[in-house]
Motif scaffolding. Structure first.
Motif, PDB file in Angstrom:
ATOM      1  N   GLU A 124       0.669  -1.164   0.023  1.00  0.00           N
ATOM      2  CA  GLU A 124      -0.021  -0.030  -0.102  1.00  0.00           C
ATOM      3  C   GLU A 124       0.807   1.437   0.018  1.00  0.00           C
ATOM      4  OE1 GLU A 124       0.700  -1.071   4.299  1.00  0.00           O
ATOM      5  OE2 GLU A 124       0.446  -2.034   2.429  1.00  0.00           O
ATOM      6  N   GLU A 125       2.147   1.072   0.031  1.00  0.00           N
ATOM      7  CA  GLU A 125       2.995   2.156   0.187  1.00  0.00           C
ATOM      8  C   GLU A 125       3.247   2.988  -1.154  1.00  0.00           C
ATOM      9  OE1 GLU A 125       6.047   2.576   3.790  1.00  0.00           O
ATOM     10  OE2 GLU A 125       6.344   0.909   2.625  1.00  0.00           O
ATOM     11  N   ILE A 126       3.472   4.043  -1.299  1.00  0.00           N
ATOM     12  CA  ILE A 126       3.932   4.805  -2.419  1.00  0.00           C
ATOM     13  C   ILE A 126       5.048   6.021  -2.095  1.00  0.00           C
ATOM     14  CG2 ILE A 126       1.880   4.495  -3.819  1.00  0.00           C
ATOM     15  CD1 ILE A 126       1.078   7.418  -3.051  1.00  0.00           C
ATOM     16  N   SER A 128       6.949   9.434  -3.569  1.00  0.00           N
ATOM     17  CA  SER A 128       7.178  10.727  -4.438  1.00  0.00           C
ATOM     18  C   SER A 128       8.498  10.933  -4.294  1.00  0.00           C
ATOM     19  CB  SER A 128       6.335  11.887  -4.008  1.00  0.00           C
ATOM     20  OG  SER A 128       4.791  11.215  -4.302  1.00  0.00           O
ATOM     21  N   CYS A 146       8.917  12.056  -9.858  1.00  0.00           N
ATOM     22  CA  CYS A 146       7.792  10.903  -9.743  1.00  0.00           C
ATOM     23  C   CYS A 146       6.741  11.422  -8.699  1.00  0.00           C
ATOM     24  CB  CYS A 146       8.284   9.667  -9.309  1.00  0.00           C
ATOM     25  SG  CYS A 146       9.866   9.124 -10.305  1.00  0.00           S
ATOM     26  N   PRO A 169       3.709   8.809  -8.755  1.00  0.00           N
ATOM     27  CA  PRO A 169       4.651   8.342  -7.746  1.00  0.00           C
ATOM     28  C   PRO A 169       4.890   6.910  -7.733  1.00  0.00           C
ATOM     29  CG  PRO A 169       2.600   9.628  -6.965  1.00  0.00           C
ATOM     30  CD  PRO A 169       2.341   9.343  -8.547  1.00  0.00           C
ATOM     31  N   LEU A 170       6.118   6.268  -7.240  1.00  0.00           N
ATOM     32  CA  LEU A 170       6.496   5.069  -7.359  1.00  0.00           C
ATOM     33  C   LEU A 170       5.883   4.087  -6.326  1.00  0.00           C
ATOM     34  CD1 LEU A 170      10.287   6.129  -7.665  1.00  0.00           C
ATOM     35  CD2 LEU A 170       8.699   5.608  -9.182  1.00  0.00           C
ATOM     36  N   SER A 171       5.839   3.093  -6.508  1.00  0.00           N
ATOM     37  CA  SER A 171       5.349   1.866  -5.827  1.00  0.00           C
ATOM     38  C   SER A 171       5.711   0.556  -6.169  1.00  0.00           C
ATOM     39  CB  SER A 171       3.452   1.622  -5.908  1.00  0.00           C
ATOM     40  OG  SER A 171       3.260   1.026  -7.033  1.00  0.00           O
ATOM     41  N   THR A 174       5.360  -0.330  -9.954  1.00  0.00           N
ATOM     42  CA  THR A 174       5.960   0.772 -10.855  1.00  0.00           C
ATOM     43  C   THR A 174       7.033  -0.184 -11.755  1.00  0.00           C
ATOM     44  OG1 THR A 174       5.626   2.592  -9.539  1.00  0.00           O
ATOM     45  CG2 THR A 174       7.048   2.890 -11.578  1.00  0.00           C
TER      46      THR A 174
END
Length: 416
Positions: A124-126, A128, A146, A169-171, A174
Motif C-alpha cells: 500500500e506504500e507509495i 514521491s 515521480c 509516484p513510485l510503488s 511501477t
C-alpha cells in the motif's frame, strides 16, 4: 517545550548519519567567459516531527556535477519515516559505489532506485521523489520527477520555467521511470521542494502554492526567500524541504581591497568599510554588527590564514602569555601575503543586502565540519562561528576553506 526541542534534535541527527550533503555552507567558484561566477546551493530541511516522511541528499560528483533528490514517503508515522531513511541510505550508497567504479551515471541511478523500491515498499506504500542532475559547467539539467510538485528554473535572461512531474509516484507496481533532459539554458536560480511547502496554508486559508512562484522570483537570496516563507506560513503544516540554487556574478559596483598581512592594514581596512556604511546611511546597530563580524574574520584571516597559527597553538601561546609577542614576529615574516576584501551593497527595492568576501592565502580547513553547525549548533565551538551565527543572516565558505562570504540585510524584514 523541552520534549519538543529534544524531538527536533533527534530528527536533525538523522542528517548526521543518513542524509548526505556535500555542500554545507559552501559556494562553488566558476569561470564563464573569463568572468568569475558563484554558485550557491542551500537546503532547508525542517521536519514537522521526529518521524518525518521527507528526506533529501545533495552530492557532488568527481567531475563537478551536482546530484540530488528530495523524497516524500506518503503517509505518517514510523512507516513513512522508515521508508524515507531506507531510500536515503540506498541512494547515497549507490552514488558512492558508482563514483568509485566508472563514475556516476544518472539513468543507472534511477534504474537501481526503482528496483530497490520494488523490493522494499509495502503493497500500500507509495513514494514521491524528485531526482536531479545539474551539470554546472554545461548548464544541463536531467531529472526524473515521480509525483512531486513542479520545480522552478529562472534563466539568466529572467525567463521562468515550471517543470512538472514526468512520472507518477513510485510503488511496487511501477515498471519504469522516465528521465528528461532540459535544453541547455544558463540558470540564474532553481527551486526544488516537497509538497509540504506548496500545500501549507496561508492565513486566508489558501495554499502557499498560490504565491510560491512570486516569492521565489522576487527573492534576492535564500535568506530572503526563507523570510518570505516564514511570513506566509510560519512553521508550515507538514515537513518543509526545499533546495534553493543561485548562480550570480560578482557585482561590478563592489569595492575591492588587497591588503598586506599586518594589524595596521586591517585597522585601515575596517575604517574604510565603516565610512562606506556611514555614507550609505546604515543604522548604527546593523553597522556595529557588520563591523564586529568583519573585525573577527579579518583577524582570523591574518592569524590562522597568513600566519598559519591553529587553535591549539594559539591557546598554548595565550596560556604562556607570549601570544602578542609571537604575532608581532610572524607579522614581520608573513606581511607580504595578501588578504583580499570584496564588499558592497546589493539593492533590491526596500530591502538591501550587504555582502562581503574575505579571502587569505592560507591552507584553509576541511569545510565538511560545517555540517556540525547545522546538526550540533550549541556544541560547535569557535568564537568566529558564534559571532557569524548571531549577527549575520547567512554565510558561505569556498571549498578550500580560505575564503568566506557574509550576508547581512540592512533594512527591516519585508512585511507581507
Amino acid at each position: 517545550m523541552f520534549h519538543e526541542k529534544e524531538d527536533l534534535e533527534k530528527a536533525f541527527n538523522k542528517e548526521l548519519f543518513v542524509i548526505k550533503n556535500d555542500l554545507y555552507y559552501q559556494q562553488i567558484d566558476l569561470t564563464k567567459n573569463k568572468k568569475k561566477e558563484l554558485l550557491r546551493v542551500d537546503i532547508s530541511y525542517k521536519p514537522h516531527s521526529t518521524l518525518s516522511g521527507d528526506t533529501y541528499s545533495l552530492r557532488k560528483t568527481n567531475d563537478g556535477r551536482l546530484v540530488g533528490f528530495i523524497a516524500d514517503a506518503m503517509g505518517k508515522g514510523l512507516s513513512a519515516a522508515m521508508s524515507a531513511m531506507a531510500i536515503t541510505r540506498f541512494l547515497n550508497y549507490f552514488f558512492d559505489e558508482l563514483e568509485e567504479e566508472e563514475g556516476f551515471v544518472f539513468d543507472v541511478w534511477i534504474t537501481k532506485t526503482l528496483k530497490f523500491l520494488q523490493k522494499n515498499l509495502f503493497d500500500e506504500e507509495i513514494m514521491s521523489i524528485l531526482l536531479v542532475e545539474y551539470d554546472i559547467h554545461k548548464s544541463v539539467v536531467k531529472y526524473a520527477s515521480c509525483g512531486m510538485p513542479a520545480f522552478f528554473i529562472i534563466s539568466e535572461k529572467g525567463e521562468f520555467q515550471s517543470i512538472r512531474s514526468n512520472n507518477p509516484p513510485l510503488s511496487i507496481f511501477t515498471q519504469s521511470v522516465r528521465s528528461n533532459t532540459l535544453p541547455s539554458v544558463p540558470i540564474a536560480k532553481m527551486l526544488c521542494y516537497s509538497d509540504g511547502l506548496s500545500e501549507s496554508l496561508l492565513r486566508d486559508g489558501k495554499l502557499y502554492a498560490s504565491c510560491l512562484k512570486e516569492d521565489f522570483v522576487d527573492s534576492i537570496c535564500v535568506k530572503d526567500f526563507r523570510d518570505k516563507v516564514k511570513e506566509r506560513i510560519g512553521k508550515g503544516d507538514d515537513d518543509l524541504t526545499y533546495i534553493y540554487i543561485q548562480k550570480l556574478e560578482i557585482f561590478k559596483t563592489f569595492k575591492v581591497l588587497r591588503i598586506p598581512s599586518t594589524y595596521e592594514a586591517i585597522d585601515e581596512a575596517l575604517l574604510g568599510i565603516t565610512q562606506y556604511l556611514k555614507a550609505h546611511h546604515i543604522d548604527s546597530k546593523t553597522s556595529s554588527q557588520i563591523m564586529l563580524t568583519l573585525s573577527e574574520l579579518l583577524l582570523n584571516a591574518l592569524e590562522h590564514g597568513s600566519f598559519g597559527v591553529d587553535k591549539a597553538r594559539k591557546n598554548y601561546l595565550m596560556e604562556h602569555n607570549v601570544f602578542d609577542e609571537e604575532m608581532l614576529r610572524l607579522e614581520k615574516v608573513h606581511q607580504r601575503k595578501k588578504i583580499k576584501i570584496v564588499y558592497g551593497i546589493i539593492p533590491n527595492g526596500r530591502r538591501e543586502l550587504f555582502e562581503a568576501t574575505i579571502s587569505d592565502q592560507g591552507e584553509g580547513f576541511d569545510t565538511m565540519v560545517l555540517k556540525n553547525i547545522v546538526l550540533n549548533a550549541e556544541k560547535f565551538s569557535g568564537r568566529g562561528f558564534v559571532i557569524i551565527r548571531k549577527l549575520l543572516d547567512h554565510f558561505y565558505f569556498n571549498k578550500k576553506g580560505n575564503a568566506i562570504t557574509i550576508q547581512k540585510f540592512i533594512t527591516p524584514t519585508l512585511e507581507l
